[in-house]
Design a protein around this motif. Structure first.
Motif, PDB file in Angstrom:
ATOM      1  N   MET A   1      51.567  26.108  21.017  1.00 49.73           N
ATOM      2  CA  MET A   1      51.496  24.783  20.201  1.00 49.73           C
ATOM      3  C   MET A   1      52.559  25.413  19.159  1.00 49.73           C
ATOM      4  O   MET A   1      52.058  26.869  18.936  1.00 49.73           O
ATOM      5  N   ARG A   2      53.970  24.774  18.479  1.00 53.52           N
ATOM      6  CA  ARG A   2      54.894  25.202  18.371  1.00 53.52           C
ATOM      7  C   ARG A   2      54.629  25.233  16.790  1.00 53.52           C
ATOM      8  O   ARG A   2      53.820  24.658  15.599  1.00 53.52           O
ATOM      9  N   VAL A   3      54.659  26.086  15.387  1.00 57.45           N
ATOM     10  CA  VAL A   3      54.613  26.945  14.299  1.00 57.45           C
ATOM     11  C   VAL A   3      55.670  27.188  13.906  1.00 57.45           C
ATOM     12  O   VAL A   3      56.228  27.454  13.887  1.00 57.45           O
ATOM     13  N   VAL A   4      55.862  26.143  12.015  1.00 56.30           N
ATOM     14  CA  VAL A   4      57.001  26.775  11.210  1.00 56.30           C
ATOM     15  C   VAL A   4      55.585  27.225  10.394  1.00 56.30           C
ATOM     16  O   VAL A   4      54.659  26.594   9.770  1.00 56.30           O
ATOM     17  N   LEU A   5      56.397  28.575   9.867  1.00 49.00           N
ATOM     18  CA  LEU A   5      55.394  29.968   8.849  1.00 49.00           C
ATOM     19  C   LEU A   5      56.534  29.822   7.913  1.00 49.00           C
ATOM     20  O   LEU A   5      57.777  30.210   7.863  1.00 49.00           O
ATOM     21  N   ALA A   6      56.149  29.491   6.882  1.00 48.66           N
ATOM     22  CA  ALA A   6      57.099  29.582   5.695  1.00 48.66           C
ATOM     23  C   ALA A   6      56.412  30.793   4.530  1.00 48.66           C
ATOM     24  O   ALA A   6      55.618  29.886   3.976  1.00 48.66           O
ATOM     25  N   GLU A   7      56.790  32.105   4.640  1.00 44.65           N
ATOM     26  CA  GLU A   7      56.017  32.981   3.181  1.00 44.65           C
ATOM     27  C   GLU A   7      57.488  33.526   2.679  1.00 44.65           C
ATOM     28  O   GLU A   7      58.020  34.527   3.141  1.00 44.65           O
ATOM     29  N   ASP A   8      57.337  33.861   1.163  1.00 43.05           N
ATOM     30  CA  ASP A   8      58.486  34.688   1.067  1.00 43.05           C
ATOM     31  C   ASP A   8      58.813  35.891   1.304  1.00 43.05           C
ATOM     32  O   ASP A   8      59.497  37.110   1.378  1.00 43.05           O
ATOM     33  N   GLU A   9      57.172  36.364   1.251  1.00 44.35           N
ATOM     34  CA  GLU A   9      56.935  38.165   1.385  1.00 44.35           C
ATOM     35  C   GLU A   9      57.305  38.243   3.349  1.00 44.35           C
ATOM     36  O   GLU A   9      56.393  37.818   3.987  1.00 44.35           O
ATOM     37  N   VAL A  10      58.381  39.054   3.456  1.00 46.54           N
ATOM     38  CA  VAL A  10      58.978  39.635   5.001  1.00 46.54           C
ATOM     39  C   VAL A  10      57.907  40.003   5.633  1.00 46.54           C
ATOM     40  O   VAL A  10      57.271  39.697   6.144  1.00 46.54           O
ATOM     41  N   LEU A  11      57.242  41.107   4.927  1.00 48.96           N
ATOM     42  CA  LEU A  11      55.296  41.506   4.958  1.00 48.96           C
ATOM     43  C   LEU A  11      54.850  41.213   6.012  1.00 48.96           C
ATOM     44  O   LEU A  11      54.213  41.046   7.302  1.00 48.96           O
ATOM     45  N   LEU A  12      54.359  40.157   4.919  1.00 48.55           N
ATOM     46  CA  LEU A  12      53.290  39.146   5.731  1.00 48.55           C
ATOM     47  C   LEU A  12      53.603  38.203   6.742  1.00 48.55           C
ATOM     48  O   LEU A  12      53.185  37.655   7.669  1.00 48.55           O
ATOM     49  N   ARG A  13      55.373  38.153   6.440  1.00 50.56           N
ATOM     50  CA  ARG A  13      55.587  36.813   7.462  1.00 50.56           C
ATOM     51  C   ARG A  13      55.399  37.251   8.489  1.00 50.56           C
ATOM     52  O   ARG A  13      55.215  36.819   9.489  1.00 50.56           O
ATOM     53  N   GLU A  14      56.302  38.154   8.332  1.00 53.10           N
ATOM     54  CA  GLU A  14      56.379  39.882   9.739  1.00 53.10           C
ATOM     55  C   GLU A  14      54.540  39.466  10.414  1.00 53.10           C
ATOM     56  O   GLU A  14      54.643  39.118  11.936  1.00 53.10           O
ATOM     57  N   GLY A  15      53.349  39.739   9.432  1.00 60.60           N
ATOM     58  CA  GLY A  15      52.600  40.098  10.187  1.00 60.60           C
ATOM     59  C   GLY A  15      51.891  38.694  10.670  1.00 60.60           C
ATOM     60  O   GLY A  15      51.153  38.773  11.219  1.00 60.60           O
ATOM     61  N   LEU A  16      52.261  38.087   9.903  1.00 59.26           N
ATOM     62  CA  LEU A  16      51.393  36.525   9.960  1.00 59.26           C
ATOM     63  C   LEU A  16      51.457  36.109  12.017  1.00 59.26           C
ATOM     64  O   LEU A  16      51.077  35.557  12.437  1.00 59.26           O
ATOM     65  N   GLY A  17      52.988  36.289  11.572  1.00 55.10           N
ATOM     66  CA  GLY A  17      54.480  35.871  12.481  1.00 55.10           C
ATOM     67  C   GLY A  17      53.642  36.343  14.267  1.00 55.10           C
ATOM     68  O   GLY A  17      53.118  35.494  15.188  1.00 55.10           O
ATOM     69  N   GLY A  18      53.188  37.548  14.373  1.00 57.35           N
ATOM     70  CA  GLY A  18      52.903  38.861  15.614  1.00 57.35           C
ATOM     71  C   GLY A  18      51.087  38.407  15.676  1.00 57.35           C
ATOM     72  O   GLY A  18      50.696  38.113  16.488  1.00 57.35           O
ATOM     73  N   LEU A  19      49.841  38.001  14.566  1.00 54.95           N
ATOM     74  CA  LEU A  19      49.494  37.768  15.094  1.00 54.95           C
ATOM     75  C   LEU A  19      48.869  36.108  15.329  1.00 54.95           C
ATOM     76  O   LEU A  19      48.280  36.149  16.237  1.00 54.95           O
ATOM     77  N   LEU A  20      49.572  35.106  14.662  1.00 53.93           N
ATOM     78  CA  LEU A  20      49.597  33.701  15.260  1.00 53.93           C
ATOM     79  C   LEU A  20      50.701  33.885  17.252  1.00 53.93           C
ATOM     80  O   LEU A  20      49.892  33.692  18.278  1.00 53.93           O
ATOM     81  N   ALA A  21      51.226  35.164  17.281  1.00 56.85           N
ATOM     82  CA  ALA A  21      51.800  35.205  19.215  1.00 56.85           C
ATOM     83  C   ALA A  21      50.878  36.177  19.470  1.00 56.85           C
ATOM     84  O   ALA A  21      50.620  35.239  20.839  1.00 56.85           O
TER      85      ALA A  21
END
Length: 215
Positions: A1-21
């Motif tokens: 499932m291909r996701v585009v993630l939009a989040e301005d806080e870098v740490l949260l963006r990276e954390g969400l990306g890792g969680l989704l993966a």
């Protein structure tokens, strides 16, 4: 499932990306602003958009407005808003889009179970709707009382309009400039969803809203 993630806080963006993966999602783009979100959706054609609301440059509702625009042009695109805030101005429009299918509005501080969160994302992609109950309550209150959108000063100005005062008279009473009163009036009309029209006096409609809200 291909996701585009939009989040301005870098740490949260990276954390969400890792969680989704971890749960089998492929984050095809992770961006920090609304402009990047639009570009990523055009280029990557995702199965899901997961976006924050407040992003650069204004840190107000850029992410939510982007989500509304994406749904307007691509009604079948699954979109989940994940935020700390309930932004009333465009939230209802987002949730009403495409008959409420494939859309979600979740509050960050109320996500307490990771697997449930991931399941909610899959539910939205599958055609469902996911809205935090707190969001529903706030939207219902706002729709029931349009005056809740107004600041204390704007309520004061509207009260004086209801008494029949002109802008100049209001300015004298509040000891402010005519221009300041004009700005307050414009803000009141916008918040009460009274767009310019040739066949109705918006000040009268605003007064009616005031009377209903204080009846």
């Amino acid at each position: 499932m291909r996701v585009v993630l939009a989040e301005d806080e870098v740490l949260l963006r990276e954390g969400l990306g890792g969680l989704l993966a971890r749960f089998g999602f492929e984050v095809v783009a992770a961006v920090g602003d609304a402009e990047g979100l639009h570009a990523a959706v055009r280029e990557r054609d995702p199965d899901l958009v997961l976006t924050d609301i407040r992003m650069p440059p204004g840190h107000s509702d850029e992410g939510l407005r982007a989500a509304v625009e994406l749904r307007r042009t691509r009604p079948e695109l699954p979109v989940v808003v994940l935020s700390q805030y309930v932004e009333h101005r465009h939230a209802a429009e987002l949730l009403d889009s495409a008959e409420g299918r494939r859309v979600g509005y979740l509050l960050k501080d109320r996500v307490v179970d990771v697997e449930e969160f991931v399941g909610t994302l899959r539910q939205v992609v599958g055609g469902g709707t996911a809205v935090d109950p707190q969001v529903v309550r706030q939207l219902l209150r706002r729709r029931a009382d349009p005056l809740a959108r107004l600041s204390a000063r704007e309520r004061e100005v509207l009260s004086l309009i209801a008494e029949g005062h002109s802008n100049a008279s209001i300015a004298r009473r509040l000891v402010v400039s005519d221009a300041a009163v004009g700005k307050h009036v414009g803000s009141i009309l916008a918040k009460l969803d009274l767009p310019p029209t040739d066949d109705a006096n918006r000040r009268v409609l605003a007064v009616l809203a005031f009377l209903r809200g204080n009846g």
